[in-house]
Design a protein around this motif. Structure first.
Motif, PDB file in Angstrom:
ATOM      1  N   GLN A  24       0.842  -1.189   0.000  1.00 46.94           N
ATOM      2  CA  GLN A  24       0.000   0.000   0.000  1.00 46.94           C
ATOM      3  C   GLN A  24       0.882   1.245   0.000  1.00 46.94           C
ATOM      4  O   GLN A  24       1.914   1.266   0.668  1.00 46.94           O
ATOM      5  N   GLU A  25       0.493   2.278  -0.714  1.00 47.08           N
ATOM      6  CA  GLU A  25       1.287   3.511  -0.755  1.00 47.08           C
ATOM      7  C   GLU A  25       1.184   4.313   0.530  1.00 47.08           C
ATOM      8  O   GLU A  25       2.152   4.882   0.995  1.00 47.08           O
ATOM      9  N   SER A  26      -0.029   4.376   1.076  1.00 47.25           N
ATOM     10  CA  SER A  26      -0.256   5.219   2.242  1.00 47.25           C
ATOM     11  C   SER A  26      -1.267   4.563   3.168  1.00 47.25           C
ATOM     12  O   SER A  26      -2.191   3.895   2.723  1.00 47.25           O
ATOM     13  N   SER A  27      -1.088   4.792   4.463  1.00 48.57           N
ATOM     14  CA  SER A  27      -2.019   4.247   5.452  1.00 48.57           C
ATOM     15  C   SER A  27      -3.267   5.106   5.595  1.00 48.57           C
ATOM     16  O   SER A  27      -4.260   4.657   6.142  1.00 48.57           O
ATOM     17  N   GLY A  28      -3.184   6.360   5.152  1.00 47.75           N
ATOM     18  CA  GLY A  28      -4.309   7.274   5.336  1.00 47.75           C
ATOM     19  C   GLY A  28      -4.352   7.871   6.730  1.00 47.75           C
ATOM     20  O   GLY A  28      -5.299   8.564   7.092  1.00 47.75           O
ATOM     21  N   THR A  29      -3.317   7.620   7.521  1.00 55.38           N
ATOM     22  CA  THR A  29      -3.244   8.167   8.874  1.00 55.38           C
ATOM     23  C   THR A  29      -3.055   9.681   8.792  1.00 55.38           C
ATOM     24  O   THR A  29      -2.309  10.171   7.949  1.00 55.38           O
ATOM     25  N   ALA A  30      -3.719  10.389   9.668  1.00 54.11           N
ATOM     26  CA  ALA A  30      -3.642  11.854   9.685  1.00 54.11           C
ATOM     27  C   ALA A  30      -2.189  12.315   9.835  1.00 54.11           C
ATOM     28  O   ALA A  30      -1.433  11.756  10.635  1.00 54.11           O
ATOM     29  N   VAL A  37       4.537  10.784  15.733  1.00 60.16           N
ATOM     30  CA  VAL A  37       5.217   9.489  15.876  1.00 60.16           C
ATOM     31  C   VAL A  37       6.618   9.565  15.276  1.00 60.16           C
ATOM     32  O   VAL A  37       7.587   9.082  15.858  1.00 60.16           O
ATOM     33  N   SER A  38       6.734  10.209  14.126  1.00 60.23           N
ATOM     34  CA  SER A  38       8.030  10.358  13.468  1.00 60.23           C
ATOM     35  C   SER A  38       9.013  11.119  14.355  1.00 60.23           C
ATOM     36  O   SER A  38      10.183  10.737  14.480  1.00 60.23           O
ATOM     37  N   GLU A  39       8.551  12.187  14.985  1.00 62.46           N
ATOM     38  CA  GLU A  39       9.417  12.964  15.881  1.00 62.46           C
ATOM     39  C   GLU A  39       9.885  12.124  17.053  1.00 62.46           C
ATOM     40  O   GLU A  39      11.049  12.200  17.464  1.00 62.46           O
ATOM     41  N   THR A  40       8.988  11.300  17.597  1.00 60.10           N
ATOM     42  CA  THR A  40       9.363  10.419  18.700  1.00 60.10           C
ATOM     43  C   THR A  40      10.388   9.386  18.236  1.00 60.10           C
ATOM     44  O   THR A  40      11.355   9.100  18.942  1.00 60.10           O
ATOM     45  N   LEU A  41      10.176   8.829  17.050  1.00 59.43           N
ATOM     46  CA  LEU A  41      11.130   7.859  16.521  1.00 59.43           C
ATOM     47  C   LEU A  41      12.508   8.494  16.309  1.00 59.43           C
ATOM     48  O   LEU A  41      13.533   7.863  16.578  1.00 59.43           O
ATOM     49  N   LYS A  42      12.540   9.737  15.831  1.00 56.11           N
ATOM     50  CA  LYS A  42      13.815  10.437  15.666  1.00 56.11           C
ATOM     51  C   LYS A  42      14.518  10.588  17.012  1.00 56.11           C
ATOM     52  O   LYS A  42      15.722  10.372  17.129  1.00 56.11           O
ATOM     53  N   GLU A  43      13.738  10.973  18.016  1.00 58.73           N
ATOM     54  CA  GLU A  43      14.309  11.198  19.344  1.00 58.73           C
ATOM     55  C   GLU A  43      14.808   9.905  19.974  1.00 58.73           C
ATOM     56  O   GLU A  43      15.902   9.853  20.519  1.00 58.73           O
ATOM     57  N   TRP A  44      14.009   8.858  19.905  1.00 60.12           N
ATOM     58  CA  TRP A  44      14.344   7.605  20.568  1.00 60.12           C
ATOM     59  C   TRP A  44      15.221   6.697  19.712  1.00 60.12           C
ATOM     60  O   TRP A  44      15.896   5.839  20.223  1.00 60.12           O
ATOM     61  N   ASP A  45      15.103   6.824  18.397  1.00 59.88           N
ATOM     62  CA  ASP A  45      15.855   6.016  17.437  1.00 59.88           C
ATOM     63  C   ASP A  45      15.422   4.545  17.423  1.00 59.88           C
ATOM     64  O   ASP A  45      16.191   3.676  17.036  1.00 59.88           O
ATOM     65  N   PHE A  46      14.209   4.267  17.887  1.00 63.76           N
ATOM     66  CA  PHE A  46      13.637   2.922  17.785  1.00 63.76           C
ATOM     67  C   PHE A  46      12.136   2.994  18.000  1.00 63.76           C
ATOM     68  O   PHE A  46      11.626   3.984  18.508  1.00 63.76           O
ATOM     69  N   ILE A  70       3.414   3.016  11.314  1.00 62.06           N
ATOM     70  CA  ILE A  70       4.706   2.978  12.009  1.00 62.06           C
ATOM     71  C   ILE A  70       5.842   2.964  10.984  1.00 62.06           C
ATOM     72  O   ILE A  70       6.834   3.683  11.118  1.00 62.06           O
ATOM     73  N   TYR A  71       5.668   2.171   9.937  1.00 59.27           N
ATOM     74  CA  TYR A  71       6.647   2.117   8.854  1.00 59.27           C
ATOM     75  C   TYR A  71       6.796   3.502   8.203  1.00 59.27           C
ATOM     76  O   TYR A  71       7.904   3.985   7.996  1.00 59.27           O
ATOM     77  N   GLU A  72       5.657   4.144   7.899  1.00 58.09           N
ATOM     78  CA  GLU A  72       5.694   5.480   7.284  1.00 58.09           C
ATOM     79  C   GLU A  72       6.417   6.485   8.177  1.00 58.09           C
ATOM     80  O   GLU A  72       7.220   7.288   7.695  1.00 58.09           O
ATOM     81  N   ALA A  73       6.142   6.439   9.471  1.00 59.29           N
ATOM     82  CA  ALA A  73       6.794   7.360  10.410  1.00 59.29           C
ATOM     83  C   ALA A  73       8.290   7.078  10.498  1.00 59.29           C
ATOM     84  O   ALA A  73       9.096   8.012  10.592  1.00 59.29           O
ATOM     85  N   ALA A  74       8.677   5.818  10.440  1.00 59.59           N
ATOM     86  CA  ALA A  74      10.097   5.450  10.472  1.00 59.59           C
ATOM     87  C   ALA A  74      10.818   5.974   9.233  1.00 59.59           C
ATOM     88  O   ALA A  74      11.947   6.470   9.315  1.00 59.59           O
ATOM     89  N   VAL A  75      10.167   5.871   8.077  1.00 57.10           N
ATOM     90  CA  VAL A  75      10.742   6.407   6.838  1.00 57.10           C
ATOM     91  C   VAL A  75      10.900   7.922   6.962  1.00 57.10           C
ATOM     92  O   VAL A  75      11.953   8.480   6.648  1.00 57.10           O
ATOM     93  N   ALA A  76       9.858   8.593   7.453  1.00 54.48           N
ATOM     94  CA  ALA A  76       9.902  10.056   7.612  1.00 54.48           C
ATOM     95  C   ALA A  76      10.977  10.471   8.616  1.00 54.48           C
ATOM     96  O   ALA A  76      11.571  11.546   8.488  1.00 54.48           O
ATOM     97  N   ALA A  77      11.244   9.625   9.602  1.00 54.20           N
ATOM     98  CA  ALA A  77      12.259   9.919  10.619  1.00 54.20           C
ATOM     99  C   ALA A  77      13.665   9.573  10.139  1.00 54.20           C
ATOM    100  O   ALA A  77      14.635   9.761  10.871  1.00 54.20           O
TER     101      ALA A  77
END
Length: 177
Positions: A24-30, A37-46, A70-77
């Motif tokens: 799927q290209e996009s989850s449709g998540t707001a 979530v991406s910002e948190t992943l950047k900060e925590w790195d996991f 979660i995958y999309e946010a990880a890519v963005a991070a």
């Protein structure tokens, strides 16, 4: 490895993002949620929540079955790798395991602590409280809550307003804080 249903093996695994195939290209998540979530992943790195993947016919390639946001946010991070729950089975077999995982995850709500109930009741009983600030409480429910005050306990509130509705409002109140 953990043995699952009918000998299917699984384990948590750290995968490089480019090893994961996404149908799927996009989850449709707001976008605000993905950004947070991406910002948190950047900060925590996991990541704490584990998407589920299964094996493919290609070596070192895995198919994403759950957790696209979660995958999309990880890519963005710009994470290189994320933790996943790897099911060592083809997609059709893995789907059966996912049914069980999703059913169980619905039972994995956060625990409501006694102080959460006390704070919630204090808020609900406060004449100046903006009850509609609780997600799910519209004007009509706010009037109903006000008309049945005071609430001496969560059980008292459940008797007056309904068990499920009261718990949903408590969880929403806790989550918004």
């Amino acid at each position: 490895m953990i043995k699952l249903y009918k000998g299917i093996e699984s384990k948590p695994s750290l995968l490089v993002l480019h090893q994961i195939e996404v149908a799927q290209e996009s989850s449709g998540t707001a976008q605000p949620i993905l950004k947070k979530v991406s910002e948190t992943l950047k900060e925590w790195d996991f990541n704490l929540a584990l998407p589920i993947v299964c094996v493919t016919d290609e070596e070192d390639k895995y198919h994403l079955l759950t957790g696209l946001p979660i995958y999309e946010a990880a890519v963005a991070a710009n994470l290189e790798r994320i933790w996943v729950f790897l099911i060592a089975a083809k997609q059709a077999e893995a789907e059966k395991a996912i049914e069980h995982a999703l059913l169980q995850s619905k039972l994995n709500d956060r625990v409501v602590e006694p102080q959460d109930v006390t704070e919630f009741l204090d808020f609900i009983n406060n004449a100046k409280a903006n009850l509609t600030s609780i997600p799910g409480v519209k004007d009509g429910y706010a009037r109903l809550i006000k008309n049945n005050r005071p609430y001496n306990s969560l059980e008292d509130m459940q008797k007056k307003l309904g068990a499920k509705r009261s718990l949903n409002w408590l969880r929403a109140y806790k989550h918004k804080q």
